[in-house]
Enzyme design. Sequence first.
Site, PDB file in Angstrom:
ATOM      1  N   LYS A 108       5.657  27.349  76.242  1.00  0.00           N
ATOM      2  CA  LYS A 108       4.211  27.350  76.026  1.00  0.00           C
ATOM      3  C   LYS A 108       3.880  26.740  74.669  1.00  0.00           C
ATOM      4  O   LYS A 108       4.747  26.576  73.816  1.00  0.00           O
ATOM      5  CB  LYS A 108       3.651  28.767  76.138  1.00  0.00           C
ATOM      6  CG  LYS A 108       4.276  29.769  75.181  1.00  0.00           C
ATOM      7  CD  LYS A 108       3.765  31.168  75.444  1.00  0.00           C
ATOM      8  CE  LYS A 108       4.405  32.156  74.470  1.00  0.00           C
ATOM      9  NZ  LYS A 108       3.857  33.511  74.610  1.00  0.00           N
ATOM     10  N   ARG A 137      -2.363  44.907  75.240  1.00  0.00           N
ATOM     11  CA  ARG A 137      -3.062  43.635  75.449  1.00  0.00           C
ATOM     12  C   ARG A 137      -3.262  43.485  76.951  1.00  0.00           C
ATOM     13  O   ARG A 137      -4.252  43.959  77.498  1.00  0.00           O
ATOM     14  CB  ARG A 137      -2.253  42.473  74.863  1.00  0.00           C
ATOM     15  CG  ARG A 137      -2.107  42.496  73.354  1.00  0.00           C
ATOM     16  CD  ARG A 137      -1.555  41.207  72.791  1.00  0.00           C
ATOM     17  NE  ARG A 137      -0.378  40.732  73.520  1.00  0.00           N
ATOM     18  CZ  ARG A 137       0.361  39.690  73.147  1.00  0.00           C
ATOM     19  NH1 ARG A 137       0.028  39.014  72.066  1.00  0.00           N
ATOM     20  NH2 ARG A 137       1.425  39.316  73.840  1.00  0.00           N
ATOM     21  N   TYR A 152      -5.496  20.405  43.111  1.00  0.00           N
ATOM     22  CA  TYR A 152      -6.714  21.184  43.260  1.00  0.00           C
ATOM     23  C   TYR A 152      -6.551  22.577  42.670  1.00  0.00           C
ATOM     24  O   TYR A 152      -5.487  23.186  42.767  1.00  0.00           O
ATOM     25  CB  TYR A 152      -7.086  21.303  44.743  1.00  0.00           C
ATOM     26  CG  TYR A 152      -7.529  20.002  45.368  1.00  0.00           C
ATOM     27  CD1 TYR A 152      -8.669  19.337  44.922  1.00  0.00           C
ATOM     28  CD2 TYR A 152      -6.814  19.439  46.423  1.00  0.00           C
ATOM     29  CE1 TYR A 152      -9.075  18.141  45.504  1.00  0.00           C
ATOM     30  CE2 TYR A 152      -7.215  18.246  47.017  1.00  0.00           C
ATOM     31  CZ  TYR A 152      -8.344  17.608  46.554  1.00  0.00           C
ATOM     32  OH  TYR A 152      -8.746  16.427  47.113  1.00  0.00           O
ATOM     33  N   MET A 180      -4.438  17.831  51.726  1.00  0.00           N
ATOM     34  CA  MET A 180      -4.450  17.429  53.127  1.00  0.00           C
ATOM     35  C   MET A 180      -3.351  16.422  53.450  1.00  0.00           C
ATOM     36  O   MET A 180      -2.730  16.478  54.506  1.00  0.00           O
ATOM     37  CB  MET A 180      -5.809  16.838  53.502  1.00  0.00           C
ATOM     38  CG  MET A 180      -5.922  16.463  54.975  1.00  0.00           C
ATOM     39  SD  MET A 180      -7.515  15.699  55.373  1.00  0.00           S
ATOM     40  CE  MET A 180      -8.629  17.077  55.130  1.00  0.00           C
TER      41      MET A 180
END
Length: 369
Positions: free
Chosen positions: A32, A130, A258, A312
């Site tokens: 998956k 769940r 940053y 990024m």
Amino acid sequence: MRTITIKPTAITHNLNQVKKRAPHSKVLAMVKSNAYGHGVAAVLPALTQADGIGVATLIEALEARQLGWNKTIGLVEGAFTADEWQQAIDHEVSCVIHHVPQLEWALDNVPPAASATRVVWLKYNTGMNRLGFNAEGVIAAAKHLHAAGYQLILTTHFANADDITHPLNAVQIQRFKDMLATLKETVSNDVKGSLCNSAGVVNFSEHHYDWVRPGIILYGSAPVIDKSAQELDLQPAMSFSAQIIALQTVSANDAIGYSSRWIAQKDTETALVSIGYGDGYPRVVSEDAYVSVIDNTNNRSYPCAVLGRVAMDMIVIDVSAVPDNTSLLDSKVILWGDAPHVDEVAAHAHTISYELLCRLSMRPKRVQA
């Protein structure tokens, strides 16, 4: 160049480790989420010795069929609509049934006797809370499904199998054991059982039952908290790499990146690497995070710390410890693979390897080793 290299031989090796640990069980190999980020097309040929594969959505099941997978496919969340149930029948997909609407679709539209969809995975909620029926609901559903001609596999999911000491494990194991015995006695002795995920395969060898459902272990990541991938004899199935695109000396007391999070305590030789969170490398990592730089001049590997905030498209690393670091331009940088292992990177990012692998972007080039 940003590159994700997949090693099918590692996946086959890891599958064999599962089979050694669960020699009497069939294996439903989880593919998956695009095979945990590794790519279904790349992974399926390495899983030919598995008895089946598990997927989360019908789209994933259809992709596997289109790629030529002709063994069992288990839809682990089941059909989401009555139309999907019919498509599952059309494409010979075996489904989990975990709540009443799915049960009704199965009873209203019974597949042909020879169909793979005649095998259903009946989900029992043993404590994960769940998906799944409660005890009374499982018994009722099993009786209806068996009467309609379905073959049943009782299944559940551990909440804490990675931690062998967690008390809920024993509770879930006992509930599952008792329910399977009840169904064999009151419904059919042919009811099968499937309890263990990757962590269960490692930690609960006495409870593998008829099917095990390995996922992350196939891709070389440790599924338990007290053993490393190396200790489990697992091989990383992915290497994630980039290149050094610039070199510079950062002066003492200057900041990098940053938020000016990292400040040089002394003059520091740094390198800029063409990778970032836009590719799937985590934006926030601890000061212990490192990469491996492959020196072009001697092909040796050097661990180099990640400095400051990941951007990024770029990260900055400390190459001060690399001899003749002025020649490192275009050198290969391993973000994860053999070293650092993806489990290490996940720990530095306060997450798990599953997330890092599954959220890789499509920007890096993908190749096979």
